[in-house]
Design an enzyme around this catalytic site. Sequence first.
Site, PDB file in Angstrom:
ATOM      1  N   LYS A  28      -9.525  20.451 -53.072  1.00 10.26           N
ATOM      2  CA  LYS A  28     -10.322  19.272 -52.621  1.00 10.26           C
ATOM      3  C   LYS A  28     -10.756  19.470 -51.411  1.00 10.26           C
ATOM      4  O   LYS A  28     -10.608  20.219 -50.499  1.00 10.26           O
ATOM      5  CB  LYS A  28      -9.148  18.090 -52.708  1.00 10.26           C
ATOM      6  CG  LYS A  28      -8.289  17.964 -51.343  1.00 10.26           C
ATOM      7  CD  LYS A  28      -7.779  16.718 -51.120  1.00 10.26           C
ATOM      8  CE  LYS A  28      -7.139  16.565 -49.758  1.00 10.26           C
ATOM      9  NZ  LYS A  28      -7.741  16.520 -48.850  1.00 10.26           N
ATOM     10  N   LYS A  61     -10.851  17.675 -44.408  1.00  8.11           N
ATOM     11  CA  LYS A  61     -11.514  18.178 -42.899  1.00  8.11           C
ATOM     12  C   LYS A  61     -11.168  19.625 -42.526  1.00  8.11           C
ATOM     13  O   LYS A  61     -11.664  20.244 -41.770  1.00  8.11           O
ATOM     14  CB  LYS A  61     -10.795  17.111 -41.963  1.00  8.11           C
ATOM     15  CG  LYS A  61     -11.551  15.794 -42.207  1.00  8.11           C
ATOM     16  CD  LYS A  61     -10.921  14.756 -41.236  1.00  8.11           C
ATOM     17  CE  LYS A  61     -10.099  13.576 -41.992  1.00  8.11           C
ATOM     18  NZ  LYS A  61      -8.550  13.710 -41.734  1.00  8.11           N
ATOM     19  N   LYS A 118       0.418  23.066 -47.147  1.00 10.50           N
ATOM     20  CA  LYS A 118       0.227  23.273 -45.942  1.00 10.50           C
ATOM     21  C   LYS A 118       1.183  24.447 -45.106  1.00 10.50           C
ATOM     22  O   LYS A 118       0.647  25.261 -44.255  1.00 10.50           O
ATOM     23  CB  LYS A 118       0.543  21.938 -44.828  1.00 10.50           C
ATOM     24  CG  LYS A 118      -0.303  20.586 -45.400  1.00 10.50           C
ATOM     25  CD  LYS A 118      -1.561  20.708 -44.579  1.00 10.50           C
ATOM     26  CE  LYS A 118      -2.300  19.442 -44.829  1.00 10.50           C
ATOM     27  NZ  LYS A 118      -3.821  19.342 -44.724  1.00 10.50           N
TER      28      LYS A 118
HETATM   29  P1  ATP Z   1      -6.879  17.036 -43.573  1.00 15.86           P
HETATM   30  O1  ATP Z   1      -7.474  18.542 -43.960  1.00 15.86           O
HETATM   31  O2  ATP Z   1      -6.904  16.929 -42.031  1.00 15.86           O
HETATM   32  O3  ATP Z   1      -5.559  16.816 -44.304  1.00 15.86           O
HETATM   33  P2  ATP Z   1      -8.312  15.455 -45.254  1.00 15.86           P
HETATM   34  O4  ATP Z   1      -9.629  15.528 -45.454  1.00 15.86           O
HETATM   35  O5  ATP Z   1      -7.246  15.715 -46.381  1.00 15.86           O
HETATM   36  O6  ATP Z   1      -7.943  16.072 -43.826  1.00 15.86           O
HETATM   37  P3  ATP Z   1      -6.401  13.039 -44.844  1.00 15.86           P
HETATM   38  O7  ATP Z   1      -6.598  12.381 -43.108  1.00 15.86           O
HETATM   39  O8  ATP Z   1      -5.482  13.818 -45.093  1.00 15.86           O
HETATM   40  O9  ATP Z   1      -7.985  13.745 -44.857  1.00 15.86           O
HETATM   41  O10 ATP Z   1      -6.713  11.854 -45.690  1.00 15.86           O
HETATM   42  C1  ATP Z   1      -7.211  10.585 -45.637  1.00 15.86           C
HETATM   43  C2  ATP Z   1      -7.592  10.122 -46.691  1.00 15.86           C
HETATM   44  O11 ATP Z   1      -8.777  10.598 -47.698  1.00 15.86           O
HETATM   45  C3  ATP Z   1      -6.507   9.860 -47.844  1.00 15.86           C
HETATM   46  O12 ATP Z   1      -6.394   8.715 -48.577  1.00 15.86           O
HETATM   47  C4  ATP Z   1      -6.953  11.148 -48.824  1.00 15.86           C
HETATM   48  O13 ATP Z   1      -6.019  10.802 -49.954  1.00 15.86           O
HETATM   49  C5  ATP Z   1      -8.198  10.861 -48.918  1.00 15.86           C
HETATM   50  N1  ATP Z   1      -8.969  12.019 -49.304  1.00 15.86           N
HETATM   51  C6  ATP Z   1      -8.919  13.409 -48.673  1.00 15.86           C
HETATM   52  N2  ATP Z   1      -9.631  14.129 -49.169  1.00 15.86           N
HETATM   53  C7  ATP Z   1      -9.997  13.432 -50.232  1.00 15.86           C
HETATM   54  C8  ATP Z   1     -10.878  13.893 -51.469  1.00 15.86           C
HETATM   55  N3  ATP Z   1     -11.368  15.463 -51.415  1.00 15.86           N
HETATM   56  N4  ATP Z   1     -11.173  13.260 -52.492  1.00 15.86           N
HETATM   57  C9  ATP Z   1     -10.822  12.044 -52.399  1.00 15.86           C
HETATM   58  N5  ATP Z   1     -10.061  11.364 -51.432  1.00 15.86           N
HETATM   59  C10 ATP Z   1      -9.590  12.273 -50.436  1.00 15.86           C
HETATM   60 MG    MG Z   2      -5.142  15.691 -45.943  1.00 13.98          MG
END
Ligand code: ATP
Ligand code: MG
Length: 360
Positions: free
Chosen positions: A196, A199, A113
């Site tokens: 990965k 969002k 980040k």
């Molecule tokens: P941000 O970009 O805001 O961090 P994010 O998509 O990474 O969004 P988080 O809110 O950080 O989402 O994570 C929510 C949950 O989803 C966590 O348990 C995280 O491990 C899971 N997760 C996020 N991205 C993935 C992915 N690409 N594959 C599997 N699990 C995921």
């Molecule tokens: Mg995340």
Amino acid sequence: MGRKRVFSGIRPTGPIHLGNYLGAIKSWIQLQDRYECIYAIVDYHGMTTPYHPAEMRANVRELLIDYLAAGVDPERSILMVQSAVPEHTELAWILGTVTPIAWLERVPTFKEKAEQHPDYVHLGLLSYGVLMAADIVLYKAEVVPVGEDQLPHLELTREIVRRFHHLFGVRIFPEPQALVPQDTARIMSLTDPEKKMSKTLGPRSLIALSDPPEAIREKIMKAVTDTGPSGERMSPGVANLFQLLKIFGTEEEYRSLRAEYDAGTLRYVNLKRTLADAIIRSLEPFRRRRAELENDPAYLERVLRDGIRRARAIARETMAEVKEACGLLRDEPGLGEAGVAAAAGSKAAGEQAPEAVERR
Ligand code: ATP
Ligand code: MG
């Protein structure tokens, strides 16, 4: 003895995507029968990367709708918003006093980040893992269903718990374990399949569960692949599409397209068309439930009020134990006279007070 507890949360940084669903929410739903589950909308974590205050509340509401539409059941699980239970930050402060800075500097998500937003590297980002540890142990959760990217945070949580127990000579918290799905712990971005799906990487890189069918089709058709089966190792973009097909497509669709790939005859456009249809089909019930929930603000409010009240009751109990262990004032109603007087060493507070001071 009550049921063991589960805690997990998602940042209100945008609509949930296939990665969030397959990595975390699918397990959340399965755990609801056997555990007391607390599923949070972690808005304080959402503040650690750049965001627009005007969008935060709407994002929280949308995420609540996503949880419910995906199958989180408020009759069985507690749905809550992190900032509405102040004990999260209270405990984070306390845990911060036992966490060496070096532990936080080596957390991979901090480094990522910080690279992603070099002008937005602050104390809150560094201490993200401490707040997450507090989120989990505040409820004495033993199981934390998450995607693979969260494993270092869980390791850090266990280290913080051990250090807290060691320094204060108590055993208050269980050491929580991550529950990571076997095959879907890391779904990759459609536009940059070395990373990965996230969002905050932008809407083109992900399939949101709430995306309309046309958007799903367009994004899948544009997903990054390679120039064609080469007989070498499958490229990450193609592997990601096959992984999604395995989950959303029929067995026959997966088997025949995979056979074409192995034979070197697969045209990716066919893989993508089949996959897009399969995802659209599978997400149909989610879209329907979502539309119903959108029209029921009174229900949404009830769910949150109830969840926050239930979460807070647990949080208060844990904080009483923590404050006792740390030698802090007890949280009596209105900071009860006995508590304050005890801290001041006053005899006027009655017989309990001086003894309480000594015990600490
Ligand atoms: P941000 O970009 O805001 O961090 P994010 O998509 O990474 O969004 P988080 O809110 O950080 O989402 O994570 C929510 C949950 O989803 C966590 O348990 C995280 O491990 C899971 N997760 C996020 N991205 C993935 C992915 N690409 N594959 C599997 N699990 C995921
Ligand atoms: Mg995340």
